[in-house]
Design a protein around this motif. Structure first.
Motif, short mmCIF file in Angstrom:
data_model
loop_
_atom_site.label_atom_id
_atom_site.label_comp_id
_atom_site.label_asym_id
_atom_site.label_seq_id
_atom_site.Cartn_x
_atom_site.Cartn_y
_atom_site.Cartn_z
N PRO A 66 52.66 65.08 56.36
CA PRO A 66 53.20 64.29 55.23
C PRO A 66 54.38 63.43 55.70
O PRO A 66 54.99 63.71 56.74
N SER A 67 54.69 62.41 54.94
CA SER A 67 55.81 61.54 55.30
C SER A 67 57.10 62.34 55.42
O SER A 67 57.41 63.18 54.57
N CYS A 68 57.85 62.05 56.47
CA CYS A 68 59.10 62.79 56.70
C CYS A 68 60.27 62.21 55.92
O CYS A 68 61.32 62.83 55.82
N PHE A 69 60.08 61.01 55.35
CA PHE A 69 61.18 60.36 54.62
C PHE A 69 61.16 60.79 53.15
O PHE A 69 60.15 60.70 52.47
N LEU A 70 62.31 61.27 52.68
CA LEU A 70 62.42 61.73 51.31
C LEU A 70 62.93 60.62 50.40
O LEU A 70 63.70 59.76 50.83
N HIS A 71 62.48 60.64 49.15
CA HIS A 71 63.04 59.71 48.17
C HIS A 71 64.47 60.12 47.88
O HIS A 71 64.74 61.24 47.43
N ALA A 72 65.39 59.22 48.14
CA ALA A 72 66.81 59.53 47.97
C ALA A 72 67.14 59.67 46.48
O ALA A 72 66.63 58.90 45.65
N PRO A 73 67.99 60.63 46.13
CA PRO A 73 68.41 60.76 44.73
C PRO A 73 69.11 59.48 44.26
O PRO A 73 69.69 58.74 45.08
N PRO A 74 69.05 59.19 42.95
CA PRO A 74 69.71 57.98 42.43
C PRO A 74 71.17 57.88 42.86
O PRO A 74 71.91 58.86 42.80
N THR A 76 72.16 57.30 45.93
CA THR A 76 72.34 57.59 47.37
C THR A 76 71.38 56.77 48.25
O THR A 76 71.27 57.03 49.43
N GLU A 77 70.72 55.79 47.64
CA GLU A 77 69.72 55.01 48.38
C GLU A 77 70.32 54.32 49.60
O GLU A 77 69.73 54.34 50.69
N GLU A 78 71.48 53.72 49.44
CA GLU A 78 72.10 53.00 50.56
C GLU A 78 72.53 53.96 51.67
O GLU A 78 72.45 53.64 52.86
N ILE A 79 72.98 55.16 51.28
CA ILE A 79 73.36 56.16 52.28
C ILE A 79 72.14 56.58 53.09
O ILE A 79 72.19 56.70 54.32
N ALA A 80 71.01 56.77 52.39
CA ALA A 80 69.77 57.16 53.07
C ALA A 80 69.32 56.07 54.04
O ALA A 80 68.93 56.36 55.18
N LEU A 81 69.39 54.81 53.59
CA LEU A 81 68.99 53.71 54.46
C LEU A 81 69.87 53.65 55.71
O LEU A 81 69.38 53.38 56.81
#
Length: 278
Positions: A66-74, A76-81
């Motif tokens: 499965p994809s190793c990338f998790l959907h970032a919580p609202p 925190t998207e920029e931190i994940a990127l």
């Protein structure tokens, strides 16, 4: 459905997995030893020729899990990127997955701290279960390679020659998964039909804002907004060099096909004189 069955047989034929009678060829029998999609199995076998087996084993494991990338919580998207940008590779998503896997391997190298891998994955918004599964799949593939006595080349990830070899191995299996950005804004038209798709949000190209013109992709997903997933830039010259001519001749007419035909014509050897032909 009969149409799906015929398409599957046609794809196997393009991959040289069938003989003239429609049975598995010798190459197809070896391909069937791997619990992988035929295209991925073909790429893995091609890596033996191009001496990039170690890297291709990792790619095969990562795209099968499965994809190793998790959907970032609202929020925190920029931190994940920013975290994922650490793994981005200019050659595309396939090499980015190698970077992620190698980093996970390094994070789990300490056997005295089994919880470290989970903390590391949380810190980088990655799925520990998906990466652990990729480890197991890779180990299984290595065992199969050893059992059928296929060579496993030494790792050489990062060198220019190795990156070219990875592209060639991928193209050997995924020449049916090529798309071209037709307007410079990320609208990719696939060569095999008139379907238009965009890059998946997890693609490293979305993170770098660089949109390559020609790409090879692992899969096309209608459910995720007509997106192509696990994408790497590809040279049309490399495609023209490796694509089976009988596959290319059956592609539907398009501007992309015309461009590739010009490349093929340019790569074709100069016709020999009558004396040389004799």
């Amino acid at each position: 459905a009969p149409e799906s069955l015929m398409q599957a047989l046609e794809d196997l034929d393009y991959l040289a997995a069938l003989d003239n009678d429609g049975n598995l060829s010798e190459f197809g029998i070896i391909m069937s030893e791997f619990p992988l999609d035929p295209q991925l199995s073909k790429s893995l076998l091609a890596s033996c020729e191009f001496e990039c087996v170690d890297e291709m084993l990792t790619i095969a494991a990562m795209v099968t899990a499965p994809s190793c990338f998790l959907h970032a919580p609202p929020g925190t998207e920029e931190i994940a990127l920013t975290c994922w940008r650490r793994f981005s590779h200019p050659a595309g998503d396939h090499c980015t997955l190698i970077n992620v896997f190698n980093a996970f391997q390094a994070a789990t190298a300490n056997p005295t701290d089994p919880g470290n891998s989970e903390k590391w994955c949380r810190d980088y918004f990655l799925s520990c279960s998906a990466l652990s599964m990729a480890q197991m799949i890779r180990a299984e593939l290595v065992e199969i390679m050893k059992r059928i006595e296929l060579p496993i080349s030494e790792p050489d990830f990062g060198s220019e020659e190795n990156l070219l070899s990875i592209q060639k191995a991928l193209l050997s299996g995924y020449f049916m998964h090529i798309a071209r950005d037709v307007d410079g804004s990320g609208n990719y038209l696939m060569l095999t039909h008139k379907q238009v798709a965009q890059l998946h949000p997890f693609s490293c190209y979305c993170n770098t804002r660089r949109i390559p013109e020609w790409v090879l992709f692992h899969e096309f997903s209608i459910s995720e907004g007509n997106s192509i997933r696990v994408v790497s830039e590809i040279s049309p010259h490399l495609f023209a060099e490796l694509v089976p001519q009988y596959y290319f001749s059956n592609l539907p007419p398009s501007e992309s096909k015309d461009i590739l035909q010009e490349v093929i014509n340019h790569l074709a050897p100069v016709p020999a004189t009558k004396e040389e032909q004799k």
